[in-house]
Design a protein around this motif. Sequence first.
Motif, PDB file in Angstrom:
ATOM      1  N   GLU A 157       0.825  -1.193   0.000  1.00 22.21           N
ATOM      2  CA  GLU A 157       0.000   0.000   0.000  1.00 22.21           C
ATOM      3  C   GLU A 157       0.867   1.253   0.000  1.00 22.21           C
ATOM      4  OE1 GLU A 157      -2.551  -3.028   2.286  1.00 22.21           O
ATOM      5  OE2 GLU A 157      -0.439  -2.488   2.146  1.00 22.21           O
ATOM      6  N   GLY A 158       0.611   2.130  -0.969  1.00 23.98           N
ATOM      7  CA  GLY A 158       1.319   3.397  -1.037  1.00 23.98           C
ATOM      8  C   GLY A 158       2.726   3.318  -1.586  1.00 23.98           C
ATOM      9  N   LYS A 159       3.195   2.135  -1.930  1.00 28.23           N
ATOM     10  CA  LYS A 159       4.549   1.984  -2.453  1.00 28.23           C
ATOM     11  C   LYS A 159       4.615   2.463  -3.907  1.00 28.23           C
ATOM     12  CE  LYS A 159       6.382  -0.352   1.081  1.00 28.23           C
ATOM     13  NZ  LYS A 159       7.469   0.198   1.915  1.00 28.23           N
ATOM     14  N   ASN A 160       5.702   3.138  -4.236  1.00 28.75           N
ATOM     15  CA  ASN A 160       5.970   3.513  -5.624  1.00 28.75           C
ATOM     16  C   ASN A 160       6.780   2.401  -6.272  1.00 28.75           C
ATOM     17  OD1 ASN A 160       4.705   6.020  -5.275  1.00 28.75           O
ATOM     18  ND2 ASN A 160       6.597   6.982  -4.598  1.00 28.75           N
ATOM     19  N   VAL A 161       6.194   1.769  -7.275  1.00 33.94           N
ATOM     20  CA  VAL A 161       6.821   0.596  -7.893  1.00 33.94           C
ATOM     21  C   VAL A 161       7.129   0.897  -9.354  1.00 33.94           C
ATOM     22  CG1 VAL A 161       6.539  -1.834  -8.510  1.00 33.94           C
ATOM     23  CG2 VAL A 161       5.578  -0.974  -6.362  1.00 33.94           C
ATOM     24  N   VAL A 162       8.396   0.762  -9.731  1.00 34.21           N
ATOM     25  CA  VAL A 162       8.771   0.771 -11.145  1.00 34.21           C
ATOM     26  C   VAL A 162       8.757  -0.677 -11.613  1.00 34.21           C
ATOM     27  CG1 VAL A 162      10.641   1.099 -12.799  1.00 34.21           C
ATOM     28  CG2 VAL A 162      10.113   2.892 -11.146  1.00 34.21           C
ATOM     29  N   LEU A 163       7.906  -0.975 -12.585  1.00 31.63           N
ATOM     30  CA  LEU A 163       7.830  -2.318 -13.160  1.00 31.63           C
ATOM     31  C   LEU A 163       8.500  -2.313 -14.517  1.00 31.63           C
ATOM     32  CD1 LEU A 163       6.822  -5.254 -13.261  1.00 31.63           C
ATOM     33  CD2 LEU A 163       4.676  -4.397 -14.217  1.00 31.63           C
ATOM     34  N   GLY A 164       9.612  -3.014 -14.630  1.00 31.41           N
ATOM     35  CA  GLY A 164      10.289  -3.156 -15.910  1.00 31.41           C
ATOM     36  C   GLY A 164       9.784  -4.389 -16.636  1.00 31.41           C
ATOM     37  N   VAL A 165       9.491  -4.229 -17.917  1.00 31.63           N
ATOM     38  CA  VAL A 165       8.989  -5.336 -18.739  1.00 31.63           C
ATOM     39  C   VAL A 165       9.907  -5.495 -19.942  1.00 31.63           C
ATOM     40  CG1 VAL A 165       7.032  -6.268 -20.033  1.00 31.63           C
ATOM     41  CG2 VAL A 165       6.628  -4.844 -17.998  1.00 31.63           C
ATOM     42  N   CYS A 166      10.455  -6.704 -20.112  1.00 28.42           N
ATOM     43  CA  CYS A 166      11.401  -6.976 -21.194  1.00 28.42           C
ATOM     44  C   CYS A 166      10.762  -7.858 -22.264  1.00 28.42           C
ATOM     45  CB  CYS A 166      12.656  -7.656 -20.632  1.00 28.42           C
ATOM     46  SG  CYS A 166      13.492  -6.689 -19.373  1.00 28.42           S
ATOM     47  N   GLY A 167      11.498  -8.018 -23.369  1.00 28.82           N
ATOM     48  CA  GLY A 167      11.006  -8.803 -24.488  1.00 28.82           C
ATOM     49  C   GLY A 167      11.010 -10.281 -24.195  1.00 28.82           C
ATOM     50  N   SER A 168       9.829 -10.821 -23.911  1.00 32.93           N
ATOM     51  CA  SER A 168       9.673 -12.243 -23.598  1.00 32.93           C
ATOM     52  C   SER A 168       8.212 -12.585 -23.791  1.00 32.93           C
ATOM     53  CB  SER A 168      10.096 -12.527 -22.149  1.00 32.93           C
ATOM     54  OG  SER A 168       9.623 -13.786 -21.726  1.00 32.93           O
ATOM     55  N   ILE A 169       7.942 -13.818 -24.178  1.00 31.46           N
ATOM     56  CA  ILE A 169       6.547 -14.249 -24.308  1.00 31.46           C
ATOM     57  C   ILE A 169       5.822 -14.104 -22.968  1.00 31.46           C
ATOM     58  CG2 ILE A 169       7.064 -16.669 -23.824  1.00 31.46           C
ATOM     59  CD1 ILE A 169       4.433 -15.286 -26.309  1.00 31.46           C
ATOM     60  N   ALA A 170       6.595 -14.176 -21.871  1.00 33.86           N
ATOM     61  CA  ALA A 170       5.997 -14.034 -20.549  1.00 33.86           C
ATOM     62  C   ALA A 170       5.511 -12.617 -20.275  1.00 33.86           C
ATOM     63  CB  ALA A 170       6.997 -14.459 -19.475  1.00 33.86           C
ATOM     64  N   ALA A 171       5.794 -11.683 -21.173  1.00 34.94           N
ATOM     65  CA  ALA A 171       5.352 -10.299 -20.967  1.00 34.94           C
ATOM     66  C   ALA A 171       3.838 -10.202 -20.852  1.00 34.94           C
ATOM     67  CB  ALA A 171       5.855  -9.409 -22.098  1.00 34.94           C
ATOM     68  N   TYR A 172       3.120 -11.193 -21.406  1.00 31.17           N
ATOM     69  CA  TYR A 172       1.660 -11.143 -21.296  1.00 31.17           C
ATOM     70  C   TYR A 172       1.215 -11.210 -19.833  1.00 31.17           C
ATOM     71  CZ  TYR A 172       1.095 -16.157 -20.249  1.00 31.17           C
ATOM     72  OH  TYR A 172       1.130 -17.384 -19.650  1.00 31.17           O
ATOM     73  N   LYS A 173       2.057 -11.828 -18.983  1.00 27.44           N
ATOM     74  CA  LYS A 173       1.702 -11.921 -17.567  1.00 27.44           C
ATOM     75  C   LYS A 173       1.802 -10.573 -16.855  1.00 27.44           C
ATOM     76  CE  LYS A 173       3.319 -16.721 -16.976  1.00 27.44           C
ATOM     77  NZ  LYS A 173       4.239 -17.607 -16.214  1.00 27.44           N
ATOM     78  N   SER A 174       2.502  -9.625 -17.470  1.00 24.16           N
ATOM     79  CA  SER A 174       2.680  -8.331 -16.811  1.00 24.16           C
ATOM     80  C   SER A 174       1.364  -7.577 -16.680  1.00 24.16           C
ATOM     81  CB  SER A 174       3.711  -7.482 -17.559  1.00 24.16           C
ATOM     82  OG  SER A 174       3.301  -7.250 -18.897  1.00 24.16           O
ATOM     83  N   ALA A 175       0.389  -7.887 -17.540  1.00 25.60           N
ATOM     84  CA  ALA A 175      -0.923  -7.236 -17.411  1.00 25.60           C
ATOM     85  C   ALA A 175      -1.570  -7.598 -16.084  1.00 25.60           C
ATOM     86  CB  ALA A 175      -1.826  -7.644 -18.574  1.00 25.60           C
ATOM     87  N   LEU A 176      -1.588  -8.879 -15.751  1.00 28.51           N
ATOM     88  CA  LEU A 176      -2.153  -9.307 -14.474  1.00 28.51           C
ATOM     89  C   LEU A 176      -1.298  -8.816 -13.312  1.00 28.51           C
ATOM     90  CD1 LEU A 176      -4.170 -10.828 -12.759  1.00 28.51           C
ATOM     91  CD2 LEU A 176      -2.923 -12.956 -13.228  1.00 28.51           C
ATOM     92  N   LEU A 177       0.009  -8.798 -13.514  1.00 28.71           N
ATOM     93  CA  LEU A 177       0.907  -8.325 -12.467  1.00 28.71           C
ATOM     94  C   LEU A 177       0.619  -6.866 -12.115  1.00 28.71           C
ATOM     95  CD1 LEU A 177       3.241  -8.926 -10.594  1.00 28.71           C
ATOM     96  CD2 LEU A 177       4.821  -8.473 -12.488  1.00 28.71           C
TER      97      LEU A 177
END
Length: 401
Positions: free
Chosen positions: A3-23
């Motif tokens: 709660e209240g945390k500032n999070v930088v989410l880095g997303v790289c080129g991988s088929i697993a990138a689709y999971k970043s939407a749910l993340l």
Amino acid sequence: MLEGKNVVLGVCGSIAAYKSALLVRLLVKAGANVQVVMTADASNFITPLTLSTLSKNPVLTEYFVPETGEWNNHVELGLWADLMLIAPISANTLAKLAGGLTDNLLTAVYLSAKCPVYFAPAMDLDMWKHPSTKTNVQALQGFGNIMIAPGSGELASGLHGEGRMAEPEEIIEFLTADIKKKLPLVNTKALVTAGPTHEAIDPVRFIGNNSSGKMGFAIADELARLGADVTLVTGPTAQHSQQHSIKRVDVTSAAEMLSACQQYYTDADICIMSAAVADYTPTTVATQKIKKQDGSVLTIETKKTTDILKYLGDHKTDTQILVGFALETNNEEQNAIAKLKSKNLDFIVLNSLSDAGAGFAVDTNKITIIDRALHSTIFELKSKEDVAKDICNKVIALRIK
């Protein structure tokens, strides 16, 4: 914990990138402020529009945006973040970070980050098993970064084995557990009371006070932020907790608050009683609304309520910390010290209605903390959130003695 945390989410080129939407959805749901930074290749697997919509922030991919003339400052992003999570991280980006290369915005933000950095690898089995990948992982861990290990299963190539990025739910659980274990009140149970009590006169009327519950809720939120498992017993109030982990128990009367405190006090390591509990309650409660009669005087007979704070003080163990409040209008310190002693408190929080900006229903408070040695610490007028930090810092200091 997020709660209240500032999070930088880095997303790289991988088929697993689709999971970043749910993340992203799970991070936002947990209360985090999410800023997504993507590599150019990542947009081949998931669109920036998707992640921008879910994070409620523009997705950043380049240092400079020609269309708008904006400069995305990697140093500011690194300083803004409370934590950085790269998920998925590809073998290519692993190698860049291990070698300190900064040929894109994501790698530059990483080198500028002053916060904990977590990375969740995603790649095919042979790439994951390659000695160079293992060397790069070890290098990142050697820098103090934290790996969220990949799982085993079917991979995009058709192979079966290690290399699958951890599932978003697993990543959130990992982050929460890792953050919590570093907090000063982890594995600690806290009981907090807040708000007023309402003592019924008839089905529609009550005896009460002007307590809003803001101070107690701020204390409960701060204890939870510090890792405690918090139970908040609150009288009638419009306040809401900011920390989702807090267990809220709603009561109305002093008797109900006493019962709830008796239920949860035994297991509590810390108890902070900030509720404004009624000292008196009507002897009898009318079953029907009392009608107004011209020329008559309504007399309400009352009796003392059970002194909850004294009850807790009488049953306090040597390992428990018990904190009370004293809201005074005259002889403030003298009255507070008498309460501190008679209720067997570890310290008492004194505030005075004569201090501007203190008291009920305001967003600020001015307190004095008096401990068992009768040492007084006077604090300036602050927001109730900052006052809660001062109170909790005193609790932590007592626990580590």
